[in-house]
Design a protein around this motif. Structure first.
Motif, mmCIF file in Angstrom:
data_model
loop_
_atom_site.group_PDB
_atom_site.id
_atom_site.type_symbol
_atom_site.label_atom_id
_atom_site.label_comp_id
_atom_site.label_asym_id
_atom_site.label_seq_id
_atom_site.Cartn_x
_atom_site.Cartn_y
_atom_site.Cartn_z
ATOM 1 N N GLY A 3 -27.909 -6.915 -72.357
ATOM 2 C CA GLY A 3 -26.560 -7.720 -72.392
ATOM 3 C C GLY A 3 -26.909 -9.029 -73.005
ATOM 4 O O GLY A 3 -25.731 -10.011 -73.043
ATOM 5 N N ALA A 4 -28.090 -9.559 -73.153
ATOM 6 C CA ALA A 4 -28.333 -11.073 -73.503
ATOM 7 C C ALA A 4 -27.715 -11.495 -74.556
ATOM 8 O O ALA A 4 -27.371 -12.484 -74.637
ATOM 9 N N ASP A 5 -27.700 -10.511 -75.772
ATOM 10 C CA ASP A 5 -26.943 -10.892 -76.990
ATOM 11 C C ASP A 5 -25.778 -11.216 -76.771
ATOM 12 O O ASP A 5 -25.067 -11.934 -77.432
ATOM 13 N N ALA A 6 -25.033 -10.160 -76.027
ATOM 14 C CA ALA A 6 -23.631 -10.344 -75.859
ATOM 15 C C ALA A 6 -23.163 -11.595 -74.926
ATOM 16 O O ALA A 6 -22.149 -12.297 -75.133
ATOM 17 N N GLU A 7 -23.820 -11.801 -73.921
ATOM 18 C CA GLU A 7 -23.886 -13.056 -73.154
ATOM 19 C C GLU A 7 -23.963 -14.122 -73.886
ATOM 20 O O GLU A 7 -23.374 -15.191 -73.591
ATOM 21 N N ASP A 8 -25.128 -14.421 -74.850
ATOM 22 C CA ASP A 8 -25.354 -15.520 -75.618
ATOM 23 C C ASP A 8 -24.058 -15.848 -76.664
ATOM 24 O O ASP A 8 -23.434 -17.022 -76.676
ATOM 25 N N ARG A 9 -23.424 -14.826 -77.000
ATOM 26 C CA ARG A 9 -22.094 -14.873 -77.872
ATOM 27 C C ARG A 9 -21.190 -15.238 -77.103
ATOM 28 O O ARG A 9 -20.213 -16.163 -77.268
ATOM 29 N N ARG A 52 -19.329 -2.942 -75.715
ATOM 30 C CA ARG A 52 -19.476 -1.429 -76.311
ATOM 31 C C ARG A 52 -19.739 -1.538 -77.935
ATOM 32 O O ARG A 52 -18.948 -1.855 -78.717
ATOM 33 N N ARG A 53 -21.029 -0.773 -78.238
ATOM 34 C CA ARG A 53 -21.099 -0.986 -79.679
ATOM 35 C C ARG A 53 -20.331 0.413 -80.346
ATOM 36 O O ARG A 53 -19.719 0.162 -81.437
ATOM 37 N N GLY A 54 -19.828 1.190 -79.582
ATOM 38 C CA GLY A 54 -18.796 2.210 -80.013
ATOM 39 C C GLY A 54 -17.855 2.809 -79.226
ATOM 40 O O GLY A 54 -18.027 2.341 -78.150
ATOM 41 N N ALA A 60 -14.828 -1.455 -74.328
ATOM 42 C CA ALA A 60 -15.433 -2.267 -73.282
ATOM 43 C C ALA A 60 -14.706 -2.759 -72.292
ATOM 44 O O ALA A 60 -14.981 -2.802 -71.034
ATOM 45 N N ALA A 61 -13.389 -2.907 -72.548
ATOM 46 C CA ALA A 61 -12.335 -3.177 -71.390
ATOM 47 C C ALA A 61 -12.240 -2.007 -70.419
ATOM 48 O O ALA A 61 -12.194 -2.074 -69.086
ATOM 49 N N GLU A 62 -12.370 -0.784 -71.272
ATOM 50 C CA GLU A 62 -12.206 0.483 -70.149
ATOM 51 C C GLU A 62 -13.532 0.490 -69.325
ATOM 52 O O GLU A 62 -13.182 1.339 -68.442
ATOM 53 N N SER A 63 -14.364 -0.211 -69.623
ATOM 54 C CA SER A 63 -15.687 0.295 -68.595
ATOM 55 C C SER A 63 -15.534 -0.627 -67.674
ATOM 56 O O SER A 63 -16.596 -0.567 -66.595
ATOM 57 N N VAL A 64 -14.464 -1.493 -67.469
ATOM 58 C CA VAL A 64 -14.413 -2.523 -66.229
ATOM 59 C C VAL A 64 -13.754 -1.548 -65.107
ATOM 60 O O VAL A 64 -12.611 -1.500 -65.053
ATOM 61 N N THR A 97 -14.718 -9.062 -73.267
ATOM 62 C CA THR A 97 -14.881 -7.942 -73.976
ATOM 63 C C THR A 97 -15.578 -8.087 -75.492
ATOM 64 O O THR A 97 -14.978 -8.974 -76.268
ATOM 65 N N ILE A 98 -16.497 -7.421 -75.903
ATOM 66 C CA ILE A 98 -16.820 -7.452 -77.269
ATOM 67 C C ILE A 98 -17.006 -5.891 -77.783
ATOM 68 O O ILE A 98 -17.900 -5.131 -77.189
ATOM 69 N N ASP A 99 -15.988 -5.263 -78.649
ATOM 70 C CA ASP A 99 -16.185 -4.044 -79.029
ATOM 71 C C ASP A 99 -16.806 -3.899 -80.387
ATOM 72 O O ASP A 99 -16.380 -4.606 -81.352
ATOM 73 N N GLY A 100 -17.984 -3.444 -80.337
ATOM 74 C CA GLY A 100 -18.857 -3.524 -81.734
ATOM 75 C C GLY A 100 -20.209 -4.164 -81.441
ATOM 76 O O GLY A 100 -20.525 -4.162 -80.086
ATOM 77 N N SER A 101 -20.882 -4.766 -82.281
ATOM 78 C CA SER A 101 -22.316 -5.376 -82.122
ATOM 79 C C SER A 101 -22.062 -6.782 -81.434
ATOM 80 O O SER A 101 -20.842 -7.309 -81.514
ATOM 81 N N ALA A 102 -23.095 -7.101 -80.873
ATOM 82 C CA ALA A 102 -22.858 -8.374 -80.014
ATOM 83 C C ALA A 102 -22.818 -9.572 -81.104
ATOM 84 O O ALA A 102 -22.083 -10.265 -80.669
#
Length: 113
Positions: A3-9, A52-54, A60-64, A97-102
């Motif tokens: 998750g580092a790339d998502a956290e960086d963004r 979530r990439r897909g 991504a929100a539904e994963s919480v 949340t990020i839906d798609g690529s980081a």
């Protein structure tokens, strides 16, 4: 780290909102806060980052889950008491949340009620 790339963004985005990151990946047994930031007025914001990439398994929100939010609250309280010595400071929880690529996915910030 996965998750580092998502956290960086997420960290960069919070910076554009005028926040200063004060901690990253704050861990206690049974809980973690991805990012802790401070707003200009001093409010601390505890942020869970989900990507979530897909959509095959939901957004991504539904994963919480409710359990994740409970663990997040526990970690936030631990941060306040252990790192700052008090639990009465202005603060709040949110999920970014990020839906798609980081790097290019749709980013949204959801307050936790």
């Amino acid at each position: 780290m996965k998750g580092a790339d998502a956290e960086d963004r997420a960290e960069a985005h919070l910076g554009t909102l005028g926040r200063v990151i004060v901690a990253r990946n704050y861990r206690i047994p049974g809980g973690e806060i991805d990012l802790v930031s401070r707003e200009a007025d001093g409010t601390l914001v505890f942020t869970e980052v989900r990507q979530r990439r897909g959509a095959r398994f939901g957004s991504a929100a539904e994963s919480v889950t409710a359990r994740k939010l409970t663990l997040m609250q526990r970690a936030a309280l631990a941060y306040l008491t252990r790192e700052l010595g008090r639990d009465d400071l202005p603060c709040r929880l949110e999920v970014l949340t990020i839906d798609g690529s980081a790097a290019a996915g749709v980013l949204a910030v959801h307050p936790v009620e």
